[in-house]
Design a protein around this motif. Structure first.
Motif, PDB file in Angstrom:
ATOM      1  N   PHE A 199       7.262   4.572   3.229  1.00  0.00           N
ATOM      2  CA  PHE A 199       6.543   5.659   2.562  1.00  0.00           C
ATOM      3  C   PHE A 199       6.420   5.421   1.058  1.00  0.00           C
ATOM      4  CE2 PHE A 199       5.390   9.831   1.176  1.00  0.00           C
ATOM      5  CZ  PHE A 199       4.780  10.430   2.271  1.00  0.00           C
ATOM      6  N   GLN A 200       7.535   4.963   0.476  1.00  0.00           N
ATOM      7  CA  GLN A 200       7.539   4.761  -0.979  1.00  0.00           C
ATOM      8  C   GLN A 200       6.646   3.580  -1.356  1.00  0.00           C
ATOM      9  OE1 GLN A 200      11.464   4.284  -2.542  1.00  0.00           O
ATOM     10  NE2 GLN A 200      10.860   4.753  -4.655  1.00  0.00           N
ATOM     11  N   GLN A 201       6.661   2.554  -0.519  1.00  0.00           N
ATOM     12  CA  GLN A 201       5.777   1.405  -0.750  1.00  0.00           C
ATOM     13  C   GLN A 201       4.321   1.853  -0.742  1.00  0.00           C
ATOM     14  OE1 GLN A 201       6.148  -2.641   1.132  1.00  0.00           O
ATOM     15  NE2 GLN A 201       4.751  -1.752   2.607  1.00  0.00           N
ATOM     16  N   LEU A 202       3.979   2.702   0.229  1.00  0.00           N
ATOM     17  CA  LEU A 202       2.619   3.240   0.320  1.00  0.00           C
ATOM     18  C   LEU A 202       2.253   3.987  -0.963  1.00  0.00           C
ATOM     19  CD1 LEU A 202       0.086   4.116   1.937  1.00  0.00           C
ATOM     20  CD2 LEU A 202       1.506   5.843   3.035  1.00  0.00           C
ATOM     21  N   ALA A 203       3.184   4.814  -1.461  1.00  0.00           N
ATOM     22  CA  ALA A 203       2.928   5.565  -2.700  1.00  0.00           C
ATOM     23  C   ALA A 203       2.737   4.615  -3.887  1.00  0.00           C
ATOM     24  CB  ALA A 203       4.078   6.533  -2.971  1.00  0.00           C
ATOM     25  N   ILE A 204       3.556   3.555  -3.924  1.00  0.00           N
ATOM     26  CA  ILE A 204       3.451   2.571  -5.007  1.00  0.00           C
ATOM     27  C   ILE A 204       2.089   1.874  -4.960  1.00  0.00           C
ATOM     28  CG2 ILE A 204       4.310   0.264  -5.690  1.00  0.00           C
ATOM     29  CD1 ILE A 204       6.383   2.144  -6.604  1.00  0.00           C
ATOM     30  N   ILE A 205       1.645   1.531  -3.754  1.00  0.00           N
ATOM     31  CA  ILE A 205       0.371   0.814  -3.613  1.00  0.00           C
ATOM     32  C   ILE A 205      -0.804   1.717  -3.982  1.00  0.00           C
ATOM     33  CG2 ILE A 205      -1.175  -0.246  -1.903  1.00  0.00           C
ATOM     34  CD1 ILE A 205       1.553  -1.378  -0.686  1.00  0.00           C
ATOM     35  N   GLN A 206      -0.700   3.003  -3.597  1.00  0.00           N
ATOM     36  CA  GLN A 206      -1.758   3.936  -4.004  1.00  0.00           C
ATOM     37  C   GLN A 206      -1.824   4.033  -5.530  1.00  0.00           C
ATOM     38  OE1 GLN A 206      -0.467   6.992  -1.290  1.00  0.00           O
ATOM     39  NE2 GLN A 206      -2.387   6.936  -0.164  1.00  0.00           N
ATOM     40  N   GLN A 207      -0.653   4.039  -6.170  1.00  0.00           N
ATOM     41  CA  GLN A 207      -0.584   4.088  -7.627  1.00  0.00           C
ATOM     42  C   GLN A 207      -1.182   2.813  -8.242  1.00  0.00           C
ATOM     43  OE1 GLN A 207       1.021   6.924  -9.170  1.00  0.00           O
ATOM     44  NE2 GLN A 207      -0.224   6.043 -10.814  1.00  0.00           N
TER      45      GLN A 207
END
Ligand code: AMP
Length: 281
Positions: free
Chosen positions: A152-160
């Protein structure tokens, strides 16, 4: 028939040809040792685009633990069969020299998003993820790229990352795929002993119970409840348990004004580190 492509130049040439023909490209980056969780992303990508491109690259610079890198499962023969079964058009499978001809020194800044949970437990991890994902997105130039909410956090980082760099790609989040007994699928599950694998669904079982307790426990109490559950099972060692909102992944202290709240957990089962998450509301 899937084409296996080991070089950046060759995949770029294939992409350029597809783009000239007006084809849309769906992309799923992976580290291989594929399972149904990966395949779900790929099936969706295949449905929503003309071409499916998958990459397999075990990215050394996102590992903060050399033992984990060394033991990371690799199985390119089995992977190829699975990729054919979902209609993958191009498998980009570069080696380390191809991806990093020069040593990389880029530093990305994600603020407090990268300071919590996986960012705190695995120093340098998200910088390594950002470097490789940016590179892959620039090589493949997909219309859409698919990432699992398991990370989940990786996904948030990639969106950022995509937002900060204005990369012309749509990031598509995909739900967690689980084994029948609830264990979140992961390449690292292959490293569990038979006994550890037997115990592993305790993570899912505990999260399933925990998400229902928000009516009677505060976030802090709920965190303690989960921690205590794991303390009664000595085969597990908790790395972290967090109750956090789904954007900057910061700790939630009151339920009141919170929306999009998840439990995030990382535990060691023997030598294997497993992560999972579940939405509360
Ligand atoms: P990995 O090969 O572990 O780097 O994963 C490649 C992609 O598959 C990432 O976007 C992961 O979040 C996603 N993924 C891995 N396991 C699962 C799962 N159980 N459910 C959904 N997506 C997953």
């Amino acid at each position: 028939m899937m084409k296996v492509i080991p070089t950046t130049d060759a995949i770029k040439a294939q992409i350029a040809e597809a783009q000239r023909a007006g084809k849309t490209i769906g992309f799923v980056p992976t580290m291989g040792a594929l399972h149904e969780g990966h395949l779900a992303l790929m099936r969706q990508a295949k449905r929503e685009n003309d071409l499916l491109v998958v990459s397999i690259f075990v990215n050394p610079i996102q590992f903060n633990n050399m033992e984990d890198l060394k033991k990371y499962p690799r199985n390119i023969v089995q992977d190829s069969i699975m990729l054919e079964s979902v209609g993958c058009d191009f498998l980009f499978a570069p080696d380390e020299q191809e991806m990093y001809p020069e040593p990389v020194t880029d530093q990305y800044e994600f603020g407090k998003l990268s300071e919590v949970m996986e960012g705190a437990s695995r120093p340098g991890h998200f910088n390594g993820v950002a470097i490789v994902v940016r590179k892959l997105l620039e090589i493949v130039e997909p219309d859409k790229a698919y990432f699992g909410e398991k990370d989940f956090q990786q996904l948030a980082i990639i969106q950022q990352l995509v937002k900060n760099l204005l990369l012309p790609v749509e990031i598509v989040p995909c739900p967690i795929i689980r084994e029948k007994d609830g264990l979140a699928m992961s390449s690292r599950n292959m490293r569990l002993t038979e006994n550890e694998r037997f115990n592993a669904p305790f993570i899912y079982q505990t999260l399933t119970k925990a998400v229902k307790l928000n009516t009677v426990l505060s976030p802090e109490e709920l965190k303690k409840w989960i921690t205590d559950k794991f303390k009664s099972r000595p085969e597990f060692k908790i790395d972290y348990v967090e109750i956090a909102e789904d954007e900057q992944l910061q700790t939630v202290t009151h339920w009141n004004d919170a929306k999009g709240v998840y439990i995030f957990i990382a535990v060691f089962l023997g030598n294997v580190r497993l992560i999972d998450n579940m939405r509360i509301f």
